[in-house]
Design a protein around this motif. Structure first.
Motif, short mmCIF file in Angstrom:
data_model
loop_
_atom_site.label_atom_id
_atom_site.label_comp_id
_atom_site.label_asym_id
_atom_site.label_seq_id
_atom_site.Cartn_x
_atom_site.Cartn_y
_atom_site.Cartn_z
N VAL A 33 25.59 30.22 86.28
CA VAL A 33 24.75 29.45 87.20
C VAL A 33 24.03 30.44 88.11
N PRO A 34 22.81 30.11 88.50
CA PRO A 34 22.07 31.04 89.36
C PRO A 34 22.63 31.04 90.78
N GLN A 35 22.13 31.97 91.59
CA GLN A 35 22.52 31.99 93.00
C GLN A 35 21.91 30.80 93.74
N TRP A 95 33.18 25.08 80.66
CA TRP A 95 32.00 25.85 80.28
C TRP A 95 31.56 26.81 81.37
N ILE A 96 31.82 26.44 82.63
CA ILE A 96 31.55 27.35 83.75
C ILE A 96 32.79 27.32 84.64
N GLY A 97 32.81 28.20 85.63
CA GLY A 97 33.94 28.21 86.58
C GLY A 97 33.61 27.38 87.81
N ALA A 98 34.22 27.76 88.93
CA ALA A 98 34.04 27.00 90.17
C ALA A 98 32.77 27.41 90.92
N GLU A 99 32.08 28.43 90.41
CA GLU A 99 30.89 28.90 91.11
C GLU A 99 29.77 27.85 91.04
N ARG A 100 28.99 27.79 92.11
CA ARG A 100 27.89 26.82 92.17
C ARG A 100 26.66 27.52 92.76
N PRO A 101 25.46 27.08 92.34
CA PRO A 101 24.27 27.60 93.00
C PRO A 101 24.16 27.04 94.42
#
Ligand SMILES: Cc1ncc(COP(=O)(O)O)c(C=O)c1O
Ligand SMILES: [Zn+2]
Length: 401
Positions: free
Chosen positions: A220-222, A249-255
């Motif tokens: 995911v982008p910043q 498919w992704i982790g806990a990170e979010r833009p």
């Protein structure tokens, strides 16, 4: 495709059945989210499953409602690296059917309307949602009844007429149009597909979140900068990020999610500045970006919550900054954007100046529509041109129907 397990109210958490058409939560008017059994899906549905799939939003079939799609090829739009700003990508939604991202939401809403056997759909629209509804309703053989402000860009009106929709032009804003639909829908037998008043437009728009991650190689982008009227795309993308995390498919990170509005109609930016969880109705809304002329978003509580959770922000830009960004994108990137989309570039410039984003941050700017839909508006805004007055609120005289 995935069977829907239930619809869930975003205010009280109540569960509703998707066996019959639903609107909003009967208890508190909360927006309903479509829920699937993601834990079960996770066993078999992997990012690798997408290989070789159709380049449309329906490639994510497993997380879309189970029904035969009414499709015109919407979605999987290009993610273009900016020539001017390193690490910036332009998600070009102008390449969708009917020239805007509204195609995604309407493809999903009309798909489900057809599956439910609904025969007459109605919607208020700031412009592009009306065109999209008209096209998908035509493709599905369903009647479309569309209410738009009478000063929408010419293309929206001409499209609706040619797609065979029943169009009413209203001396007023989208809120006035919405009131008219609400007042008449029962007597006329219309199902209301207004923004967030049925659960499936979000499902279409959420595919933008899946695409952002897929096109960046499951990162995911910043930041994501999204021109916000009713906010369905922002809400949908956030839902997609949560689903993708549940699927592994992704982790806990979010833009960091950024809402941009016009200074002539900035209810979300104002509520954000005042640190409030909901917005007030914006009086005398007036902007060249017709799709941003939404004085009060039905899902304002969701938008503001997402901005906060993501560490994002809301800001407004002037019509002059929008038009300057539009011309810049055309000259420098070869992208002829809708004014709403150009607002994303104007916002990016401001956020770089303020230091909110640095040149190292990967930021996705949503160009939500094609400039070709705004030729009349863009011509009139040319330096030295006799100005067409920016769209403004006119006290509610109602046009013929
Ligand atoms: C080109 C364009 N961009 C952005 C918007 C705002 O979209 P949303 O209501 O999903 O926030 C609209 C709405 O009409 C639009 O037409
Ligand atoms: Zn509820």
């Amino acid at each position: 495709m995935a069977p829907i397990t239930h619809l869930e109210c975003t205010k009280c958490g109540a569960h509703l059945s998707a066996e019959q058409p639903q609107t909003v939560c009967p208890k508190d008017g909360g927006v309903l989210y479509v829920r699937y059994n993601l834990a079960e899906l996770k066993q078999t549905y992997t990012a690798a499953s997408l290989f070789g799939r159709t380049p449309s939003m329906w490639r994510y079939a497993e997380v879309m409602p189970e029904a035969e799609p009414v499709s015109l090829g919407e979605g999987f739009t290009p993610m273009l690296p900016s020539r001017e700003h390193p690490n910036v990508y332009i998600k070009d939604e102008g390449l969708n059917p009917t020239g805007s991202f509204k195609a995604r939401g309407m493809s999903a809403a009309v798909t489900l309307a057809k599956a439910y056997g609904l025969k007459k759909l109605a919607a208020p629209s700031a412009g592009n949602a009306g065109s999209a509804l008209a096209a998908y309703a035509a493709a599905a053989g369903i009647e479309a009844h569309i209410f738009m402000p009478k000063d929408v860009p010419l293309a929206n009106r001409v499209e609706c007429e040619n797609y065979g929709a029943k169009l009413t032009l209203v001396d007023g804003l989208i809120g006035d149009c919405a009131r008219m639909v609400a007042e008449r829908k029962d007597a006329e037998g219309w199902f209301d597909v207004s923004t967030l008043k049925e659960p499936f437009r979000v499902e279409g728009k959420k595919t933008m979140g899946y695409e952002v991650a897929e096109q960046l190689g499951w990162r995911v982008p910043q930041g994501v900068i999204y021109p916000t009227g009713g906010g369905v795309g922002l809400i949908g993308m956030w839902k997609a990020f949560e689903e993708m995390q549940e699927l592994g498919w992704i982790g806990a990170e979010r833009p960091q999610m950024i809402s941009v509005q016009s200074t002539g109609c900035a209810p979300i930016a104002k509520a954000w500045d005042e640190n409030r969880p909901v917005s007030d109705v914006w009086a005398n809304a007036e902007t060249i970006a017709a799709g941003l002329r939404v004085p009060k978003a039905y899902g304002d509580y969701l938008i503001l919550d997402i901005l906060k959770k993501s560490g994002g922000a809301a800001l407004s830009v002037t019509d002059e900054e929008i038009m300057d960004a539009l011309r810049n994108w055309a000259r420098v990137e070869g992208i002829f954007a809708a004014p709403e989309g150009a607002a994303a570039l104007a916002a990016y410039r401001k956020l770089r100046t303020s230091g909110f984003f640095t040149a190292d941050d990967t930021v996705v700017l949503f160009n939500t529509g094609s400039g070709l839909k705004y030729l009349d508006v863009i011509e009139a805004a040319k330096p030295g041109a006799r100005r067409r007055p920016a769209s403004r609120q006119i006290a509610g005289i109602i046009g013929p129907y």
